[in-house]
Design a protein around this motif. Structure first.
Motif, PDB file in Angstrom:
ATOM      1  N   VAL A   1      25.379  47.229-125.732  1.00  0.00           N
ATOM      2  CA  VAL A   1      25.753  46.042-124.961  1.00  0.00           C
ATOM      3  C   VAL A   1      24.682  44.966-125.080  1.00  0.00           C
ATOM      4  CG1 VAL A   1      26.190  45.155-122.637  1.00  0.00           C
ATOM      5  CG2 VAL A   1      27.174  47.335-123.346  1.00  0.00           C
ATOM      6  N   ASN A   2      23.418  45.367-124.972  1.00  0.00           N
ATOM      7  CA  ASN A   2      22.317  44.398-125.020  1.00  0.00           C
ATOM      8  C   ASN A   2      22.193  43.716-126.377  1.00  0.00           C
ATOM      9  OD1 ASN A   2      21.605  44.966-122.363  1.00  0.00           O
ATOM     10  ND2 ASN A   2      20.204  46.603-122.944  1.00  0.00           N
ATOM     11  N   LEU A   3      22.680  44.364-127.444  1.00  0.00           N
ATOM     12  CA  LEU A   3      22.555  43.811-128.790  1.00  0.00           C
ATOM     13  C   LEU A   3      23.730  42.922-129.180  1.00  0.00           C
ATOM     14  CD1 LEU A   3      21.219  47.018-130.582  1.00  0.00           C
ATOM     15  CD2 LEU A   3      19.937  44.908-130.203  1.00  0.00           C
ATOM     16  N   LEU A   4      24.784  42.938-128.397  1.00  0.00           N
ATOM     17  CA  LEU A   4      25.978  42.168-128.752  1.00  0.00           C
ATOM     18  C   LEU A   4      25.714  40.670-128.777  1.00  0.00           C
ATOM     19  CD1 LEU A   4      28.932  43.894-126.850  1.00  0.00           C
ATOM     20  CD2 LEU A   4      28.601  43.737-129.314  1.00  0.00           C
ATOM     21  N   ASP A   5      26.275  40.002-129.791  1.00  0.00           N
ATOM     22  CA  ASP A   5      26.286  38.545-129.851  1.00  0.00           C
ATOM     23  C   ASP A   5      27.680  38.097-130.259  1.00  0.00           C
ATOM     24  OD1 ASP A   5      26.464  38.937-132.606  1.00  0.00           O
ATOM     25  OD2 ASP A   5      24.308  38.724-132.899  1.00  0.00           O
ATOM     26  N   ASP A   6      27.846  36.812-130.593  1.00  0.00           N
ATOM     27  CA  ASP A   6      29.175  36.269-130.883  1.00  0.00           C
ATOM     28  C   ASP A   6      29.732  36.701-132.231  1.00  0.00           C
ATOM     29  OD1 ASP A   6      29.219  35.020-128.446  1.00  0.00           O
ATOM     30  OD2 ASP A   6      28.496  33.092-129.206  1.00  0.00           O
TER      31      ASP A   6
END
Length: 553
Positions: free
Chosen positions: A416-421
């Protein structure tokens, strides 16, 4: 657009003026040009018809000055900590005009907690903050000073606040209140006197001890309020990462022995957790493999119906050790997956620790592809997840996302913390909802309807033998037919083996320990016959499949 005149200086005024500009309100240069007046400091002059928001903390002064001179008068005791989202505005009187309503609505939208209080409640709140300011000055404590930073905004009134605190304390002393029954504010003043002899030094220590007790009791009251909020949000009481950060902050502030200080505050935190559990009627705690949103967490929610009693651990070995030590009552550990077989670390830990299995439960695993926003699969450049989730979804990834880079993470929260667009993650539907993510595809695992994980529910040993399944370890002598002799014990009684595994005994090369699950509760005669053909045996549980785990009183 609202025209507002702001009177005064300081952090609160600067913050208000910035907010007014950000939302498009016009800052007037005078009262005459304004539609509403916000006054941090006292306004002198004749009566005026503009609605007034009074933020001056000494209400005896401001109320006397404004009460009968203003058509629409709103009196607020502001507790401002530099950010409106962390602040509280205590409202003693409230005007009924549209401009005042717009001001209060704006504050509420910024996250300010608006509390409407009586005059007596204001007096109690004001006394509390003044007394803490006095305490912060005496001990030169920056943390306490931060707690009353809003009072410091009125620099010219600091001595007034301190004198007010001292007068409040003297009033308590006049009523001959004993040290044991004084409110905390009354006890603080007793330690201001500098001791001049041994008896006075001992007395001061005694008084400090009473204050420490009062503060711990006050901490427990706050813990009770936190428990109510955790129940509302279904949040776990035990969050060791948060507690560890708190302890680190405490130790960084002290020159005292860090080992002993850690023990003291760990015990205080333990006491607070016990109080929270008591208030919520929780009689038992449950350890699962974290973090929140994991499939173990989903299994626990299915059995318990709440996250409040759950303790999240970093490994299954930690769960089993904590159950054995009595640090939590139950543990939920994965024992087998229909695709990947037995969870070997759990098997080894059950052999080496003194716990028992008293139930099992099954969870059908569904993986979802999730992202921060709705997006087309061709837009995804990276996919994050735990290696097991990746391996169980390779068919989908190879078919629909061959262009995406696969990146492994150690946990759901890391993904979750690594997610981007430009990225997506693989996790359960429960985790996606918990983290507020958009579900792009459901059930992307390769084996639909067949990916099932079986969990053991464990506790400290009780010796109870109730259920239709038995799990046990055994060893045999290194000779032909030794294993067959053991299996014949079960076969001769018509007992079916649902599972048979071998594990290295960790003694000599070629020595093995066997793990079996049999579909029967073993009786005393069965165990005697088993003892004759084994080098040793260890029953780790007799159990049934359970649908619910009751941890509430």
């Amino acid at each position: 657009m609202l025209r507002v005149y702001v009177h005064g200086e300081g952090n609160l005024v600067n913050a208000l003026m910035k907010i007014f500009e950000d939302v498009g309100w016009e800052l007037a240069d005078s009262i005459d040009e304004a539609q509403i007046v916000v006054a941090k400091d006292l306004l002198e002059g004749d009566c005026f018809e503009k609605p007034l928001i009074d933020l001056y903390p000494l209400k005896k002064k401001s109320t006397y000055l404004y009460k009968d001179r203003i058509n629409s008068f709103t009196s607020i005791f502001p507790v401002f900590y530099g950010e409106f989202a962390f602040s509280e505005f205590y409202i003693l009187e409230e005007g009924d005009d549209d401009y005042t309503k717009a001001f209060l609505d704006l504050m509420a939208n910024l996250g300010v907690i608006l509390k409407r209080i009586s005059w007596s409640e204001y007096v109690d709140i004001f006394n509390k903050y003044c007394s803490v300011l006095l305490l912060a000055k005496v001990f030169k404590d920056p943390l306490l000073m931060g707690y009353v930073s809003h009072l410091v905004d009125w620099k010219d009134e600091i001595e007034t606040f301190l004198n007010h605190a001292k007068r409040s304390i003297l009033e308590l002393q006049v009523h001959n209140a004993s040290i044991e029954s004084d409110p905390l504010v009354g006890e603080i003043a007793h330690i201001l006197k500098v001791p001049t002899n041994l008896n006075e030094m001992r007395q001061k220590i005694r008084l400090i001890d009473f204050i420490i007790l009062r503060l711990i009791e006050e901490r427990m009251k706050v813990a009770g309020s936190i428990a109510v909020e955790k129940k509302r949000t279904d949040s776990p009481i035990d969050l060791r990462d948060v507690e560890e950060q708190k302890i680190k902050e405490i130790l960084d502030r002290s020159y005292l022995n860090p080992v002993r200080m850690r023990r003291i505050f760990e015990e205080i935190m333990k006491l607070a957790k016990e109080e929270e559990y008591r208030l919520l009627g929780i009689s038992r705690t449950v350890g699962v493999l974290g973090p929140m949103g994991s499939f173990s967490d989903e299994m626990a929610l299915k059995l318990i119906g709440s996250r409040i009693p759950i303790k999240y651990c970093v490994s299954t070995d930690e769960i089993i050790k904590m159950v054995e030590a009595g640090e939590m009552d139950y543990g939920i550990v994965p024992i087998e997956n229909s695709t990947y077989g037995t969870v070997i670390p759990v098997l080894d830990a059950l052999l080496n620790h003194n716990v028992e299995v008293f139930g099992e439960a099954k969870l059908e695993v569904h993986h979802c592809l999730v992202a921060k926003k709705r997006m087309d699969l061709k837009e995804i450049k990276r996919v994050y997840s735990h290696p097991q989730a990746i391996s169980q979804s390779l068919g989908f990834l190879n078919t629909y996302l061959p262009h995406a880079e696969i990146r492994y993470t150690s946990s759901t929260s890391d993904a979750v913390n690594l997610l981007d667009d430009e990225s997506a993650a693989i996790m359960s539907e429960t985790a996606a909802k918990m983290y507020g993510l958009f579900i792009l595809r459901k059930s992307i695992q390769d084996l639909r309807e067949k990916n099932i994980t079986r969990f053991y529910i464990i506790r400290r040993r009780t010796g109870k033998m109730e259920g239709k399944y038995t799990s046990l370890f055994f060893g045999v002598q290194d000779k032909p037919g030794a294993l067959k002799s053991v299996l014949d014990v079960f076969a001769s009684r018509g007992i079916n083996l649902r599972k048979l595994e071998s594990r290295p005994a960790r003694t000599f090369l070629g020595d093995y320990v066997f793990f079996v699950e049999v579909e029967a509760p073993l009786r005393e005669k069965d165990l005697k016959d088993l003892e004759k053909v084994t080098a040793f045996y260890k029953i780790i549980g007799v159990f049934d499949e359970i649908k619910e785990l009751n941890v509430f009183e």
